[in-house]
Scaffold this motif. Structure first.
Motif, PDB file in Angstrom:
ATOM      1  N   LEU A 159       1.036  -1.260   0.064  1.00 54.02           N
ATOM      2  CA  LEU A 159       0.047   0.010   0.023  1.00 54.02           C
ATOM      3  C   LEU A 159       0.860   1.344  -0.021  1.00 54.02           C
ATOM      4  O   LEU A 159       0.607   2.250  -0.736  1.00 54.02           O
TER       5      LEU A 159
ATOM      6  N   PHE B  40      -3.750   5.985  -7.232  1.00 56.86           N
ATOM      7  CA  PHE B  40      -4.647   5.070  -6.360  1.00 56.86           C
ATOM      8  C   PHE B  40      -5.481   5.977  -5.801  1.00 56.86           C
ATOM      9  O   PHE B  40      -5.178   7.026  -5.359  1.00 56.86           O
TER      10      PHE B  40
ATOM     11  N   VAL C 212       0.220   3.882  -2.879  1.00 51.86           N
ATOM     12  CA  VAL C 212       0.102   5.233  -2.649  1.00 51.86           C
ATOM     13  C   VAL C 212       1.104   6.272  -3.253  1.00 51.86           C
ATOM     14  O   VAL C 212       0.875   7.429  -3.998  1.00 51.86           O
TER      15      VAL C 212
ATOM     16  N   TRP D 180      -2.200   5.275   6.792  1.00 54.47           N
ATOM     17  CA  TRP D 180      -1.657   4.967   5.675  1.00 54.47           C
ATOM     18  C   TRP D 180      -0.131   4.996   5.841  1.00 54.47           C
ATOM     19  O   TRP D 180       0.454   5.549   6.834  1.00 54.47           O
TER      20      TRP D 180
ATOM     21  N   ALA E 226      -9.747  10.721  -2.180  1.00 50.38           N
ATOM     22  CA  ALA E 226     -10.389   9.743  -1.922  1.00 50.38           C
ATOM     23  C   ALA E 226     -11.710   9.885  -2.062  1.00 50.38           C
ATOM     24  O   ALA E 226     -12.491  11.170  -2.015  1.00 50.38           O
TER      25      ALA E 226
ATOM     26  N   ARG F 248       0.761   7.891  -6.885  1.00 46.87           N
ATOM     27  CA  ARG F 248      -0.105   9.049  -7.261  1.00 46.87           C
ATOM     28  C   ARG F 248      -1.336   8.368  -8.180  1.00 46.87           C
ATOM     29  O   ARG F 248      -2.001   9.193  -8.805  1.00 46.87           O
TER      30      ARG F 248
ATOM     31  N   ARG G  83       2.230   8.455   3.874  1.00 47.57           N
ATOM     32  CA  ARG G  83       1.351   9.471   3.793  1.00 47.57           C
ATOM     33  C   ARG G  83      -0.170   9.019   3.208  1.00 47.57           C
ATOM     34  O   ARG G  83      -0.074   7.900   2.281  1.00 47.57           O
ATOM     35  N   PRO G  84      -1.355   9.429   3.298  1.00 53.04           N
ATOM     36  CA  PRO G  84      -2.433   9.116   2.779  1.00 53.04           C
ATOM     37  C   PRO G  84      -2.476   9.526   1.381  1.00 53.04           C
ATOM     38  O   PRO G  84      -1.962  10.216   0.910  1.00 53.04           O
ATOM     39  N   PRO G  85      -3.361   8.787   0.594  1.00 52.55           N
ATOM     40  CA  PRO G  85      -3.588   9.066  -0.907  1.00 52.55           C
ATOM     41  C   PRO G  85      -4.031  10.490  -0.974  1.00 52.55           C
ATOM     42  O   PRO G  85      -4.846  11.152  -0.067  1.00 52.55           O
ATOM     43  N   ARG G  86      -3.720  11.366  -1.904  1.00 50.71           N
ATOM     44  CA  ARG G  86      -4.187  12.701  -2.170  1.00 50.71           C
ATOM     45  C   ARG G  86      -5.583  12.744  -2.297  1.00 50.71           C
ATOM     46  O   ARG G  86      -6.232  13.582  -1.700  1.00 50.71           O
TER      47      ARG G  86
END
Length: 304
Positions: A56, A65, A60, A81, A89, A63, A84-87
């Motif tokens: 994961l 996903f 992520v 995550w 969602a 960029r 860093r989290p996905p930009r």
């Protein structure tokens, strides 16, 4: 939100709960060996395998996903995550598009326009509450079902012990027919009964991400009836060897069934998504028959 370096590649879109992240009950493994990814009220409630955690992070970092969930933004933001989290969602079944943790106002306005032809949510809430109240009355000593709104979007009821078997059958069938006339799809999944406007879909929100990001299309993963439209709209898709779609006997050409179940399927799913983004899709066992229903949530279902 556009120009994210997508080029002509594909976007990977995936459901979260029971697809990538798992509760203790759904993990199918000792959670002591898993990586905790969600805390709520002082306790851990979701996990992934160590392998999935690593993949994961790579996914992520591409960029390309986007998590796609029926969770509210507040519930989604509890997920931890790698790095860093996905930009981006997609939350609330496509009703909210988060960009860097905040709602995209242009998409919010588009969703409002899309829902103009559906019955008011207050009216639907009242009907759902009436029906689940009848189910409660039929089970002596049964607790009150909770009926909740995702404001301006959809509502759902959380059933209590013994209420689901009573609700299934004619009670659910009558509600489904009525709400279908009002522009809503009904979906009974586990203990939750959803009433979701038909224009409110995960696939519509993901298509918007694809358009803005300049992607060539998207691949997808999901396990539930509310993921059906997403899986059908994708260029290629996988579903785990567990979940609502499997129990419903749902199949569609181009949507492949993974051998693994539980948290192990989450890791296999993450690896498949990463390989697809990188242009080297991994093999998975194909479904045999094409579903005869629509790409959205099936209009009449009591499966779970």
């Amino acid at each position: 939100m556009s120009g994210d370096g997508a080029g002509s590649g594909v976007l990977a879109a995936s459901d979260l709960d029971q697809t990538l992240v798992f509760s203790e009950r759904s993990a199918g493994a000792d959670v002591a060996g898993l990586v905790p990814v969600e805390e709520y009220e002082g306790r851990t409630i979701s996990w992934v395998t160590p392998g999935a955690w690593e993949v994961l992070g790579e996914l992520v970092a591409t960029r390309a996903f986007v998590p796609v969930t029926t969770r509210t933004p507040e519930q989604y933001l509890r997920i931890r995550w790698p790095q860093r989290p996905p930009r981006l969602a997609v939350c609330a079944n496509g009703g909210v598009l988060l960009a860097d943790g905040g709602p995209d106002e242009a998409w919010t306005a588009q969703v409002r326009r899309n829902l103009d032809g559906c019955a008011p949510l207050e009216r639907v809430h009242a009907e759902v509450a009436r029906v689940v109240g009848r189910a409660r009355d039929a089970v002596p000593g049964s607790a009150e079902p909770a009926v909740r709104d995702v404001p301006g979007l959809f509502c759902y009821a959380v059933l209590r012990d013994g209420q689901r078997p009573v609700l299934e059958g004619s009670m659910l069938g009558d509600l489904t027919v009525l709400l279908d006339d009002w522009g809503y799809a009904v979906s009974l999944q586990g203990r939750k009964l959803y009433a979701v406007p038909r224009p409110l879909t995960k696939s519509a929100a993901v298509a918007e991400v694809v358009r803005r990001g300049g992607f060539a299309g998207f691949v997808a993963a999901g396990d539930s009836l509310l993921d059906a439209d997403l899986l059908v709209a994708a260029r290629a898709a996988v579903r785990p060897g567990h979940g609502e779609l499997l129990r419903a006997g749902w199949e569609r050409r181009g949507v492949r069934l993974l051998d693994a179940a539980g948290a192990a399927a989450g890791e296999e799913t993450a690896r498949w998504l990463l390989a697809a983004v990188r242009g080297t899709p991994r093999p998975a066992r194909p479904a045999q028959n094409e579903c005869s229903g629509p790409g959205n949530v099936p209009a009449r279902t009591s499966s779970a």
